[in-house]
Every structure is written in structure tokens, then in C-alpha cells.
Design an enzyme around this catalytic site. Structure first.
Site, PDB file in Angstrom:
ATOM      1  N   LYS A  38      -2.079   9.251   5.676  1.00 42.42           N
ATOM      2  CA  LYS A  38      -2.473   7.704   5.144  1.00 42.42           C
ATOM      3  C   LYS A  38      -1.203   6.975   5.436  1.00 42.42           C
ATOM      4  O   LYS A  38      -0.272   7.207   4.793  1.00 42.42           O
ATOM      5  CB  LYS A  38      -3.011   7.689   3.657  1.00 42.42           C
ATOM      6  CG  LYS A  38      -3.544   6.381   3.449  1.00 42.42           C
ATOM      7  CD  LYS A  38      -4.046   6.390   2.037  1.00 42.42           C
ATOM      8  CE  LYS A  38      -4.500   4.760   1.663  1.00 42.42           C
ATOM      9  NZ  LYS A  38      -3.488   3.730   2.069  1.00 42.42           N
ATOM     10  N   ASP A  49       0.753   3.432   5.184  1.00 41.17           N
ATOM     11  CA  ASP A  49       0.815   2.229   4.505  1.00 41.17           C
ATOM     12  C   ASP A  49       1.404   0.855   5.110  1.00 41.17           C
ATOM     13  O   ASP A  49       2.450   0.545   5.297  1.00 41.17           O
ATOM     14  CB  ASP A  49       1.942   2.492   3.150  1.00 41.17           C
ATOM     15  CG  ASP A  49       1.878   1.460   2.080  1.00 41.17           C
ATOM     16  OD1 ASP A  49       0.959   0.804   2.119  1.00 41.17           O
ATOM     17  OD2 ASP A  49       2.516   1.427   1.194  1.00 41.17           O
ATOM     18  N   GLU A 100       2.299   8.603   1.202  1.00 42.95           N
ATOM     19  CA  GLU A 100       1.399   8.097   0.266  1.00 42.95           C
ATOM     20  C   GLU A 100       0.082   9.041   0.118  1.00 42.95           C
ATOM     21  O   GLU A 100      -0.425   8.901  -1.015  1.00 42.95           O
ATOM     22  CB  GLU A 100       0.878   6.617   0.734  1.00 42.95           C
ATOM     23  CG  GLU A 100       0.070   5.988  -0.210  1.00 42.95           C
ATOM     24  CD  GLU A 100      -0.481   4.489   0.348  1.00 42.95           C
ATOM     25  OE1 GLU A 100      -1.371   3.998  -0.077  1.00 42.95           O
ATOM     26  OE2 GLU A 100       0.141   4.170   1.262  1.00 42.95           O
TER      27      GLU A 100
END
Length: 310
Positions: A22, A24, A169
């Protein structure tokens, strides 16, 4: 297509899922008409091409083959991790190409590509993820300012452990058979954030609006450092209405006219309280200034006093 917050798929059947890191950053759709131009749009549909001049060479990356790609624009830190606070210096510059060009030299942006929705003049949203992924990787899109990060099929627990140890993250789990659903928040894509927790002191609150009138819309929290309470952020999620109501009573009892933080937080309409309530919050990461990102309220800690956190 948007992901739904959730947890890792069960190990039983996890081979039906692909796992991606993931990122950011700023979500973007990349339009390559095949005529030597490129158009970059934000999730809102706003044209942000001029904000990222380092992506202009993408116009020729597909060899004249028309395509629409999905990805995330990030700014990388010294360890190669996406850093949203760093990227914020690049956002909002679409109306100032000259300044965007100067900032590109100081804070390079990088496009992480993870899907293709249109290719060779035809939509491919109806194809399963696994086939779209094969098409994307077949484009060989690797450059100085863009790349196609790997997706791993199965091995979710190992992937999770790896990203946690790397300080990233979270993960995105995508069902291999899933179609691309434009505009939908689909359960075929699951985002799993690595949640850290910390104990904080409540120093103020901001009244809620609408149905939350009279209740805290958010609490302002801090951490004890060097004998002072330093502002750590605003927490506005994680409560049930019952918990908000209970917290409202505690906040009214502790009301004061004096800001308890070492520096007054830049929050409009803040109401201050004596710094005696301790709570536990979850968060994703911290900014360089120590502020909590994506904080969520977990619980009050009546077993702790602020002095216990010093």
C-alpha cells in the site's frame, strides 16, 4: 476503483488473492492517447499533469499504443518508502508549472503503476485482475520516474511480516478474479493498514456538527516530552455515539480557558481541557514533526495518569 478497509484474507484460499504494498501518495489515472501526449488526473478528476513534469516522458513509454493506467504518485524517502508529508510539497502546483519544475528537482515524484483499464483502443475493465496485471507487466513500464511494483500471489502472512519490518503503511489484497469497478469501493480489493498504538493526553476538543452537535467531533491530543505536553494531532474517529457522549461529559468537567499544549495547535474553534484524561489511539505513521497520521480512538485509559507517560 477503491479498496475496502479490512483484514488479511484467510490462509485457506489466499492463493486466490494477490498482495501489493500500500503506497502513501496521490492516486492518479494516466491517459496515454498514443499521440505523444500524456494527461494525469487526480482521483477528483482534476488535471494535475503540470504538477509532475517528470511524468511527461511517459507519453512515449507505450510505443504509441493508447492506454489508460491506474497508479499512485509518491515521493520516496531515503529508504525508498513513500512519504506523504514529502509529497505534499509537490501537490497543488498544477497551476504553476515553473514552480512545479523547480520542486521536481528538489523533491522528485515517482509513479507506482498497479493497473491498466484501457489498452490498444479498448477497455479492459471486464477482464479479471490476473489478466489485467499480465497486460500491465507486459508493457514493461520502468523508468526514472515510474515503475510497476511487484504483486505477490498468496503468501499474505509473509508479505505482511515483510512490510511491517520495513516500516511500510500496509498491504492491498486483490482478488485474482476481480473486474475493475470504476468509482466503486469494492470488497474485491482490501486495504490492510499496519496500525500502531500510543497513549496520549487529551488537551482539547472541537465540537461536532449536525447530528454530533454538543458532542466532540474530534479531540486534540498530545504527548509528554521534557515536562511539556506537545500537540500530536486531532482524533475524530473510532467512537460509538455512547462513547462520544461519555467523553463529552468528561471534557465538560475538565474545561479550562488555558491551552495545555506547549504551543497552541492551529485548530479553529478548539476548546481546552485540563490535561488529565489519557486515551489510547491507533495510527498509521508519523510526520517528521511527530504528528499522528490517520489516528483513530481506541479507548480511554482510566488506569493511567498523564504523569505515567512522562
Amino acid at each position: 476503483m477503491l479498496a475496502t478497509p479490512g483484514v488479511l484474507p484467510s490462509p485457506v484460499g489466499e492463493d486466490r488473492w494477490a498482495f501489493e504494498v500500500k503506497q502513501d501518495g496521490q492516486r492518479a489515472m494516466i491517459y496515454l492517447p498514443g499521440d505523444g501526449t500524456v494527461l494525469v488526473r487526480a482521483r477528483s478528476g482534476t488535471d494535475i499533469t503540470a504538477a509532475y513534469p517528470e511524468l511527461l516522458p511517459l507519453a512515449d513509454a507505450c510505443g504509441g499504443r493508447p492506454a489508460v493506467l491506474d497508479g499512485e504518485i509518491v515521493a520516496l524517502d531515503g529508504q525508498g518508502r513513500s512519504d506523504f508529508e514529502r509529497l505534499q510539497q509537490r501537490m497543488g502546483l498544477a497551476g504553476s508549472p515553473a514552480r512545479a519544475a523547480r520542486m521536481a528537482a528538489r523533491v522528485p515524484a515517482h509513479l507506482m503503476l498497479f493497473d491498466v483499464v484501457h489498452l490498444g483502443g479498448r477497455p479492459v475493465t471486464g477482464l479479471p485482475y490476473a489478466e489485467r496485471r499480465e497486460l500491465l507487466e507486459g508493457l514493461g513500464l520502468v523508468g526514472a520516474a515510474w515503475s510497476t511494483p511487484a504483486a505477490i500471489v498468496g503468501h499474505g502472512a509473509q508479505a505482511w511480516e515483510t512490510i511491517r519490518n520495513a516500516g511500510l503503511e500496509g498491504l492491498l489484497a486483490k482478488r485474482l478474479t476481480s473486474r475493475y469497478e470504476p468509482g466503486a469501493r469494492s470488497k474485491a480489493w482490501i486495504k490492510i493498514r499496519f496500525v500502531r498504538t500510543t497513549d496520549v493526553v487529551v488537551g482539547g476538543w472541537v465540537p461536532g456538527r449536525g447530528g454530533l452537535a454538543g458532542l466532540p467531533g474530534a479531540v486534540l491530543v498530545g504527548e509528554q516530552l521534557g515536562g511539556q505536553l506537545h500537540y500530536a494531532g486531532s482524533v475524530g474517529t473510532g467512537w460509538s455515539r455512547t462513547e462520544r457522549t461519555r467523553l463529552a461529559g468528561l471534557l465538560h468537567v475538565a474545561a479550562t480557558d488555558t491551552c495545555p499544549f506547549a504551543e497552541i495547535p492551529p485548530v479553529g474553534g478548539a476548546q481546552w481541557v485540563l490535561p488529565r484524561l489519557v486515551g489510547e489511539v491507533g495510527y498509521a505513521t508519523r510526520t517528521r514533526a511527530g504528528r499522528l497520521r490517520h489516528p483513530s480512538w481506541h479507548r480511554l485509559r482510566p488506569d493511567l495518569a498523564p504523569s505515567d507517560l512522562a
